[in-house]
Every structure is written in C-alpha cells, then in structure tokens.
Scaffold this motif. Sequence first.
Motif, PDB file in Angstrom:
ATOM      1  N   LEU A  54       0.800  -1.228   0.000  1.00 49.54           N
ATOM      2  CA  LEU A  54       0.000   0.000   0.000  1.00 49.54           C
ATOM      3  C   LEU A  54       0.836   1.283   0.000  1.00 49.54           C
ATOM      4  O   LEU A  54       0.423   2.278  -0.599  1.00 49.54           O
ATOM      5  N   PRO A  55       2.024   1.310   0.645  1.00 44.90           N
ATOM      6  CA  PRO A  55       2.818   2.541   0.578  1.00 44.90           C
ATOM      7  C   PRO A  55       3.134   3.000  -0.843  1.00 44.90           C
ATOM      8  O   PRO A  55       3.252   4.200  -1.103  1.00 44.90           O
ATOM      9  N   HIS A  56       3.280   2.050  -1.769  1.00 50.85           N
ATOM     10  CA  HIS A  56       3.539   2.442  -3.154  1.00 50.85           C
ATOM     11  C   HIS A  56       2.336   3.187  -3.728  1.00 50.85           C
ATOM     12  O   HIS A  56       2.501   4.110  -4.532  1.00 50.85           O
ATOM     13  N   LEU A  57       1.154   2.802  -3.323  1.00 45.91           N
ATOM     14  CA  LEU A  57      -0.055   3.485  -3.776  1.00 45.91           C
ATOM     15  C   LEU A  57      -0.195   4.847  -3.105  1.00 45.91           C
ATOM     16  O   LEU A  57      -0.569   5.834  -3.743  1.00 45.91           O
ATOM     17  N   PHE A  58       0.133   4.918  -1.829  1.00 47.35           N
ATOM     18  CA  PHE A  58      -0.060   6.142  -1.066  1.00 47.35           C
ATOM     19  C   PHE A  58       1.026   7.200  -1.320  1.00 47.35           C
ATOM     20  O   PHE A  58       0.740   8.395  -1.375  1.00 47.35           O
ATOM     21  N   PHE A  59       2.289   6.745  -1.447  1.00 48.33           N
ATOM     22  CA  PHE A  59       3.405   7.675  -1.344  1.00 48.33           C
ATOM     23  C   PHE A  59       4.255   7.841  -2.607  1.00 48.33           C
ATOM     24  O   PHE A  59       5.090   8.747  -2.653  1.00 48.33           O
ATOM     25  N   SER A  60       4.082   6.987  -3.613  1.00 48.69           N
ATOM     26  CA  SER A  60       4.988   7.038  -4.766  1.00 48.69           C
ATOM     27  C   SER A  60       4.936   8.376  -5.496  1.00 48.69           C
ATOM     28  O   SER A  60       5.972   8.932  -5.876  1.00 48.69           O
ATOM     29  N   LEU A  61       3.737   8.912  -5.706  1.00 54.80           N
ATOM     30  CA  LEU A  61       3.625  10.171  -6.451  1.00 54.80           C
ATOM     31  C   LEU A  61       4.282  11.344  -5.718  1.00 54.80           C
ATOM     32  O   LEU A  61       5.145  12.028  -6.285  1.00 54.80           O
ATOM     33  N   PRO A  62       3.915  11.635  -4.460  1.00 59.12           N
ATOM     34  CA  PRO A  62       4.584  12.757  -3.785  1.00 59.12           C
ATOM     35  C   PRO A  62       6.070  12.516  -3.551  1.00 59.12           C
ATOM     36  O   PRO A  62       6.878  13.443  -3.653  1.00 59.12           O
ATOM     37  N   ALA A  63       6.460  11.261  -3.257  1.00 59.08           N
ATOM     38  CA  ALA A  63       7.882  10.982  -3.030  1.00 59.08           C
ATOM     39  C   ALA A  63       8.692  11.213  -4.293  1.00 59.08           C
ATOM     40  O   ALA A  63       9.822  11.715  -4.237  1.00 59.08           O
ATOM     41  N   GLY A  64       8.119  10.873  -5.456  1.00 60.36           N
ATOM     42  CA  GLY A  64       8.825  11.083  -6.707  1.00 60.36           C
ATOM     43  C   GLY A  64       9.158  12.537  -6.949  1.00 60.36           C
ATOM     44  O   GLY A  64      10.217  12.865  -7.493  1.00 60.36           O
ATOM     45  N   VAL A  65       8.264  13.431  -6.553  1.00 60.94           N
ATOM     46  CA  VAL A  65       8.507  14.862  -6.728  1.00 60.94           C
ATOM     47  C   VAL A  65       9.431  15.391  -5.628  1.00 60.94           C
ATOM     48  O   VAL A  65      10.403  16.110  -5.899  1.00 60.94           O
ATOM     49  N   LEU A  66       9.154  15.044  -4.388  1.00 62.46           N
ATOM     50  CA  LEU A  66       9.943  15.581  -3.278  1.00 62.46           C
ATOM     51  C   LEU A  66      11.406  15.148  -3.356  1.00 62.46           C
ATOM     52  O   LEU A  66      12.312  15.923  -3.025  1.00 62.46           O
ATOM     53  N   SER A 346      12.929  11.009 -11.260  1.00 63.73           N
ATOM     54  CA  SER A 346      12.327  10.637  -9.977  1.00 63.73           C
ATOM     55  C   SER A 346      10.809  10.686 -10.037  1.00 63.73           C
ATOM     56  O   SER A 346      10.119   9.774  -9.577  1.00 63.73           O
ATOM     57  N   ARG A 347      10.269  11.770 -10.603  1.00 63.04           N
ATOM     58  CA  ARG A 347       8.803  11.873 -10.617  1.00 63.04           C
ATOM     59  C   ARG A 347       8.178  10.858 -11.572  1.00 63.04           C
ATOM     60  O   ARG A 347       7.075  10.374 -11.328  1.00 63.04           O
ATOM     61  N   THR A 348       8.885  10.514 -12.669  1.00 61.33           N
ATOM     62  CA  THR A 348       8.369   9.478 -13.573  1.00 61.33           C
ATOM     63  C   THR A 348       8.434   8.106 -12.907  1.00 61.33           C
ATOM     64  O   THR A 348       7.504   7.300 -13.023  1.00 61.33           O
ATOM     65  N   THR A 349       9.534   7.848 -12.194  1.00 58.24           N
ATOM     66  CA  THR A 349       9.622   6.591 -11.441  1.00 58.24           C
ATOM     67  C   THR A 349       8.518   6.516 -10.397  1.00 58.24           C
ATOM     68  O   THR A 349       7.883   5.477 -10.214  1.00 58.24           O
ATOM     69  N   GLY A 350       8.283   7.643  -9.708  1.00 55.91           N
ATOM     70  CA  GLY A 350       7.203   7.663  -8.722  1.00 55.91           C
ATOM     71  C   GLY A 350       5.853   7.425  -9.352  1.00 55.91           C
ATOM     72  O   GLY A 350       5.025   6.680  -8.810  1.00 55.91           O
ATOM     73  N   ALA A 351       5.603   8.047 -10.526  1.00 56.53           N
ATOM     74  CA  ALA A 351       4.324   7.859 -11.213  1.00 56.53           C
ATOM     75  C   ALA A 351       4.171   6.418 -11.683  1.00 56.53           C
ATOM     76  O   ALA A 351       3.094   5.812 -11.561  1.00 56.53           O
ATOM     77  N   PHE A 352       5.252   5.852 -12.228  1.00 56.59           N
ATOM     78  CA  PHE A 352       5.204   4.456 -12.684  1.00 56.59           C
ATOM     79  C   PHE A 352       4.931   3.521 -11.512  1.00 56.59           C
ATOM     80  O   PHE A 352       4.087   2.620 -11.600  1.00 56.59           O
ATOM     81  N   ASN A 353       5.651   3.734 -10.400  1.00 58.35           N
ATOM     82  CA  ASN A 353       5.457   2.872  -9.232  1.00 58.35           C
ATOM     83  C   ASN A 353       4.078   3.050  -8.608  1.00 58.35           C
ATOM     84  O   ASN A 353       3.515   2.103  -8.044  1.00 58.35           O
ATOM     85  N   PHE A 354       3.544   4.265  -8.690  1.00 57.83           N
ATOM     86  CA  PHE A 354       2.205   4.518  -8.166  1.00 57.83           C
ATOM     87  C   PHE A 354       1.189   3.583  -8.820  1.00 57.83           C
ATOM     88  O   PHE A 354       0.315   3.019  -8.149  1.00 57.83           O
ATOM     89  N   VAL A 355       1.315   3.400 -10.128  1.00 55.74           N
ATOM     90  CA  VAL A 355       0.385   2.519 -10.837  1.00 55.74           C
ATOM     91  C   VAL A 355       0.823   1.064 -10.733  1.00 55.74           C
ATOM     92  O   VAL A 355       0.074   0.198 -10.290  1.00 55.74           O
TER      93      VAL A 355
END
Length: 410
Positions: A54-66, A346-355
């Motif tokens: 679940l953390p990948h769903l919750f945090f991947s997008l903001p973590a990718g940007v931050l 980073s943000r693309t990796t976060g977006a990819f991991n989010f999905v």
Amino acid sequence: MSLLREANFRKFWLGQTISLFGDQITVIALPLAAVLVLDANAAEMGYLGAAALLPHLFFSLPAGVLLERVARRRQVMILADVGRASLLASIPLTYAFDSLTFTQLYIVAFGTGTLAVLFDISYSTLYVAVVEREGYLEANSLLHGSRSFSYIAGPSVGGVLVQVLSAPAALVADALSFVGSALFLGRVKAPEPPLERSTSRLRDEVKEGLAFLFRNSILRPALFGTATLNFFNYAFWALFLLYATDELGVKAGTLGLVLGAGAGGGLLGAVVAGRLGRRIGLGPAFILGMVLFPLPLLLVPAAEGPRSLVLAMLFVAEFLSGLGVMILDINASAFMTALTPDRLRSRTTGAFNFVNWGIRPLGSLLGGALGSAMGLRPALWIASIAACAGVLWLLPSPIPALRDLPEEAA
C-alpha cells in the motif's frame, strides 16, 4: 564483465546483491510467520501482502517529486536500509517474548514498504550516476542476475532457517542484509545528476510526471501491461504459500528448496535476456517475457497426484516463470531508462510505481477475497489465467517494432 571493474558500480552491485538475498528470505519467512505462528487464514494473508504494498499506492507520487529536491539521494537509500533493518529485527525480538501479533506484522510490512518507496525512487538516480547509457543492458543483466541468484539461494536458506529456527528468527538474516547494503552504498562516490530547481507546486510537478508517462507511446502500454500482470500475479502470490503448505502439504524447508531450485530459470534469464534483446529486439523480448512470466504458473493450481509429481510441477512453474520475468525486466528496464530524461526521472519513477506497484496491494486483497469466497485452488486458477492478459496492451503499440535503445524523450 567490464562494469565490475568499475569501483562505484561494483560497490553498488554488491550492496544490491546482499539486500536482494535477504529480501528473498523475508518473502518466505514473513508470510510463514503469519501461517505457522499465528495460524493466518486466506483473508489475513491478503491483508499482510497488501500492507507491504500500500505505501507504493499512497506515497509514490509525492515521493517522486519531493526526492527531486534532495541533492543526496544516496543518503536517503542508506537511511531507508537502516530503517528496514530495525523494523525487521523487531519481529524476532517480540517473538522471543511470546508477544508477536498480526498488528505488528502489518506495521512492519507497511513500514518496510514505505521505506522501500523512498529507496526505489532514489535508486533510479544513483543507477544512472554509476552506469553510462551504453552499459544499461550489461548493468541490468548483472543486477538481475543477482536477483535471480537471490531467488535460488534466498528461499532455500529461508525455508531451512524457518524449519530449524522459526519464521520470525529467520528474519534476522534480512535485517543484517539491509545493514550490509547500507555499508556498501556508503562507499559509492559517484556524483549524482544535478538538481533542477523548481518553483512549481507539488501538485503541478506530480501532474507533469504522470503526463510524461501517459503520453509516451512506449511507456504507457508498458505500464498498463505490467500493471495488469502484477495485479493478478499478486492475487496469486497472496495465496500461494498458504495453498502449498495447507492443501498440498509441502513443508517449509522443502518448499524453500523447490522455489530456490526453480528460480534457476531466473538466473538463466539474466544470462540470456540481454543477448535475446540484442538478437530479436528489446520490444519483442519484452513481449516474450510478458507471456513466459505468468503462463507457467497455471501448473500450480493444476498440481495434484503423487508428491514427486506435485513438487515437479511447482519446480517447472517456478523455473519457467523466473526465466520469463528476467527477460521481461531486463529489456523493459533498459528502454525505459533510456527514454526518461534526468529532470523527470524521480517523478516518472514515482508515477510508474504509483500505478505498477500501487495496484499490487489491490491484487493481494483480491486474492484473499477470492480464496475466502471460493477456495484456494479456484482462486489460483483465476489469478494465473488473468495475469496472461497483460500482454494484450503491448500488441497494438510501437513496442513490437522496438529493436534498440530509443532516444531520450523530450
């Protein structure tokens, strides 16, 4: 191989190898702690799998940007390793005092999953710092070769440790592996890509990463295909260990040996994947992996008869599936890394991991629900058949025609 003569890559690779080995002990030890110590049912196994993902769903997008605003992401990786070691070490400690609970298992799974988000997104930046573009296939083969070796040795050692010591005690090995990973990462001296200062709002940068991912004609179908496969594959794995131990009667030590031996297919895949990608093209090799990864798992719910036949079917399923996942991952990682510019990495990796990762806990929950509603074997049939549908996303895309590393996208 030439990359192993480069000090920074060698340290990076050794750290990952140690960590991956420990991870595979946890893959078998953590769920078996739930099954053997706490008598988990199908729904509880689904919850445990979901808690780690679940953390990948919750945090991947903001973590990718931050994380794009953090200059030293290697330090983030080191802190994530130390944090995961501490969380895992808490399980054998509470078990020793006879106070282990499902609540603690869920917290540890969620906490290690959260730290994994930070580690995985930072990893993409350090990777391109220690590997030149022309070395992507070689580096992926080495790193995924370590992953395959961990699939062979990790479950085997984990199964034996569980049987001889206990499932919670076996998790000490993974805690130590994260410490080893942190020590090697601390010795890597490669300069990370420079930060591009941004005054944009977090929401706007998240949107930019998602937009880049979804408008790219190669990344978009690759994401949808792997997400579909992983959704049903995690429904499958939420139930697999419970099914193997309860319905097939396979002991923990034997199961670890079968899974470890079967993962020799992954080691073979790590050796041949790069060569296969160069011979038939990265896209066709990726498509082959998308079929060969899920299809052999049909042998698992089909397994019945004499014990030797059941173990042989589990072995073949694991061997061929391991071969497929390496062919898939190595070739996909190469063209996805080449396509993504540093400023969006980073943000693309976060977006990819989010999905792609965010959908996995939903798959685990689905597996638990299906197992509870209709039984383990029918649920495994559904999950293994449906996972094969992921390849359908790729067929109408440019991926079948992709032969070499693509140019970096704008």
